[in-house]
Structures are given as structure tokens and as C-alpha cells.
Design an enzyme around this catalytic site. Structure first.
Site, PDB file in Angstrom:
ATOM      1  N   CYS A  31      -1.321   0.857   7.466  1.00  0.00           N
ATOM      2  CA  CYS A  31      -2.870   0.432   7.560  1.00  0.00           C
ATOM      3  C   CYS A  31      -3.386  -0.695   6.763  1.00  0.00           C
ATOM      4  O   CYS A  31      -3.852  -1.662   7.462  1.00  0.00           O
ATOM      5  CB  CYS A  31      -3.733   1.561   7.076  1.00  0.00           C
ATOM      6  SG  CYS A  31      -3.449   3.216   8.344  1.00  0.00           S
ATOM      7  N   ARG A  32      -3.270  -0.797   5.595  1.00  0.00           N
ATOM      8  CA  ARG A  32      -4.127  -1.697   4.601  1.00  0.00           C
ATOM      9  C   ARG A  32      -3.107  -2.968   4.421  1.00  0.00           C
ATOM     10  O   ARG A  32      -3.518  -4.085   5.086  1.00  0.00           O
ATOM     11  CB  ARG A  32      -4.447  -1.408   3.251  1.00  0.00           C
ATOM     12  CG  ARG A  32      -5.516  -0.138   3.443  1.00  0.00           C
ATOM     13  CD  ARG A  32      -5.506   0.569   2.128  1.00  0.00           C
ATOM     14  NE  ARG A  32      -4.452   1.420   2.037  1.00  0.00           N
ATOM     15  CZ  ARG A  32      -4.275   2.122   0.754  1.00  0.00           C
ATOM     16  NH1 ARG A  32      -5.133   2.019  -0.212  1.00  0.00           N
ATOM     17  NH2 ARG A  32      -3.386   3.090   0.636  1.00  0.00           N
ATOM     18  N   SER A  33      -1.761  -2.754   4.254  1.00  0.00           N
ATOM     19  CA  SER A  33      -0.922  -3.941   3.686  1.00  0.00           C
ATOM     20  C   SER A  33      -0.676  -4.841   5.094  1.00  0.00           C
ATOM     21  O   SER A  33      -0.542  -6.118   4.860  1.00  0.00           O
ATOM     22  CB  SER A  33       0.211  -3.358   3.116  1.00  0.00           C
ATOM     23  OG  SER A  33       1.180  -2.828   3.631  1.00  0.00           O
ATOM     24  N   CYS A  86       0.839  -1.313   0.114  1.00  0.00           N
ATOM     25  CA  CYS A  86       0.003   0.021  -0.020  1.00  0.00           C
ATOM     26  C   CYS A  86       1.103   1.275   0.163  1.00  0.00           C
ATOM     27  O   CYS A  86       2.062   1.039  -0.268  1.00  0.00           O
ATOM     28  CB  CYS A  86      -0.959   0.091   1.102  1.00  0.00           C
ATOM     29  SG  CYS A  86      -0.117  -0.220   3.044  1.00  0.00           S
ATOM     30  N   ASP A 117      -8.300   3.683   1.204  1.00  0.00           N
ATOM     31  CA  ASP A 117      -7.413   3.948   2.288  1.00  0.00           C
ATOM     32  C   ASP A 117      -8.175   4.428   3.449  1.00  0.00           C
ATOM     33  O   ASP A 117      -8.868   5.446   3.464  1.00  0.00           O
ATOM     34  CB  ASP A 117      -6.417   5.100   1.577  1.00  0.00           C
ATOM     35  CG  ASP A 117      -5.408   5.265   2.801  1.00  0.00           C
ATOM     36  OD1 ASP A 117      -5.337   4.940   3.923  1.00  0.00           O
ATOM     37  OD2 ASP A 117      -4.508   6.176   2.247  1.00  0.00           O
ATOM     38  N   ASN A 154       2.373   1.437   4.336  1.00  0.00           N
ATOM     39  CA  ASN A 154       2.405  -0.042   5.087  1.00  0.00           C
ATOM     40  C   ASN A 154       2.309   0.113   6.481  1.00  0.00           C
ATOM     41  O   ASN A 154       2.888  -0.463   7.347  1.00  0.00           O
ATOM     42  CB  ASN A 154       4.156  -0.113   4.930  1.00  0.00           C
ATOM     43  CG  ASN A 154       4.454  -1.757   5.215  1.00  0.00           C
ATOM     44  OD1 ASN A 154       5.326  -2.108   5.773  1.00  0.00           O
ATOM     45  ND2 ASN A 154       3.469  -2.410   5.249  1.00  0.00           N
TER      46      ASN A 154
END
Ligand code: 4NP
Length: 164
Positions: A25-27, A20, A135, A23
Site C-alpha cells: 500500500c504505502r511504500s 512499510c 496505514d 509493501n
């Protein structure tokens, strides 16, 4: 650089890098979900996550991501932010972007001898092809729950694709 293709027809152990922007939040959630779903079926995988940006190198995941993972019994608090590196294109079998801008940035960085297949994470999910994982950084707890739902669907679909 080759695109991701389904079914995967893997002959080597899958090594998947989730990417993302930051690195944090999402990934990290995608990595945690994928590790969990692979372990559930006894599939040996390598997994890691990275950001296309260097804003949060060395930082743990966002506390809201840590809390969301915790709600699903997964501890991601020890993960450390890092930036995507050129050598990742040779280390991983798959590099999967959480959204389109990160996909474009990954593709722009790919060296000519890249062996990793590069694609969009949600392309793994039948019916969600082409979708981005939004995001949640500027959002609230509910946005992190949405992120979890997306990445966990993708994790299940990836594991199915790697084991079929
Ligand atoms: P991520 O979210 O890409 O899912 O880790 C973000 C984290 C940090 C920032 C943006 C997005 N930031 O601008 O610092």
C-alpha cells in the site's frame, strides 16, 4: 547505525528504500512518487520499497495503490512485494520508514556495520516531523488519496534535500 540528518549533503548517488509493513500500500506509492519527483529535476537515484513483514512477498501492490498512482500518471503495477533484508542496510544510503512501528522494527534489524541512514519518512517534510503515514489497508479510496498526498510531499522534500 546513523540517523538521517538534514540537509543531506550527499556525495554519492542517493539510494532510498521506503519501508512499510506489507509493501503493497504505502511504500510502493512512496517509491513511485520519489522516482517521479527525482526524474522531474533530472536527479539520478536508486529507489526501492520493502515491507517489514513477509505477508505479501512476490505480490503486486494493492489494486487501490495501483489506481491511486495511475491517477497521477504513474504505473506501479509491475512492482513486486519483498521483505526488508539485512543486506539492505549496506545497499541503500537511506532506509525510510512510513510509520513508527516499522521504524522500530527496522532499527531492531540493523546490523552493526549498517551504512544506511535510518529514519522516519515524514521527517523530511518541514512542519511534519515525527508524523506517520497512516496505514490505508483497512480504509477506502480516500485513505489512499491521503497516503499519496503524504508520500508525494515527502518525495518532493527528499529531492529538494538531495539537490540543495
Ligand atoms: P502497507 O499496508 O504496510 O502500507 O503495505 C498493509 C498491507 C497489508 C497488511 C497491512 C498493512 N496486512 O495486514 O496484510
Amino acid at each position: 547505525m546513523a540517523p538521517v540528518q538534514y540537509p543531506m549533503r550527499m556525495i554519492q548517488r542517493p539510494a532510498v528504500l521506503f519501508v512499510c509493513l506489507g509493501n503493497i500500500c504505502r511504500s510502493p506509492l512512496a517509491e513511485g512518487a520519489f522516482r517521479r519527483r527525482a526524474a522531474e529535476v533530472g536527479l539520478c537515484v536508486d529507489a526501492d520499497s520493502a515491507g517489514t513483514a513477509d505477508y505479501h512477498v512476490g505480490s503486486p501492490p494493492d489494486p487501490r495503490s495501483i489506481a491511486e498512482a495511475q491517477r497521477h500518471g504513474i504505473d506501479i503495477s509491475g512492482y513486486k512485494g519483498r521483505q526488508l533484508q539485512i543486506r539492505d542496510f549496506l545497499r541503500f544510503t537511506h532506509i525510510l520508514a512510513l510509520d513508527h512501528s516499522n521504524l522500530a522494527n527496522i532499527q531492531a534489524l540493523a546490523p552493526p556495520d549498517a551504512t544506511a541512514r535510518v529514519g522516519l519518512l515524514m521527517d523530511a517534510v518541514p512542519g511534519r516531523e515525527g508524523a506517520a503515514v497512516a496505514d490505508p489497508y483497512y480504509g477506502g479510496e480516500e485513505n489512499f488519496a491521503d497516503t499519496w498526498e503524504d508520500v508525494d510531499l515527502a518525495a518532493q522534500a527528499l529531492v529538494a534535500a538531495f539537490t540543495e
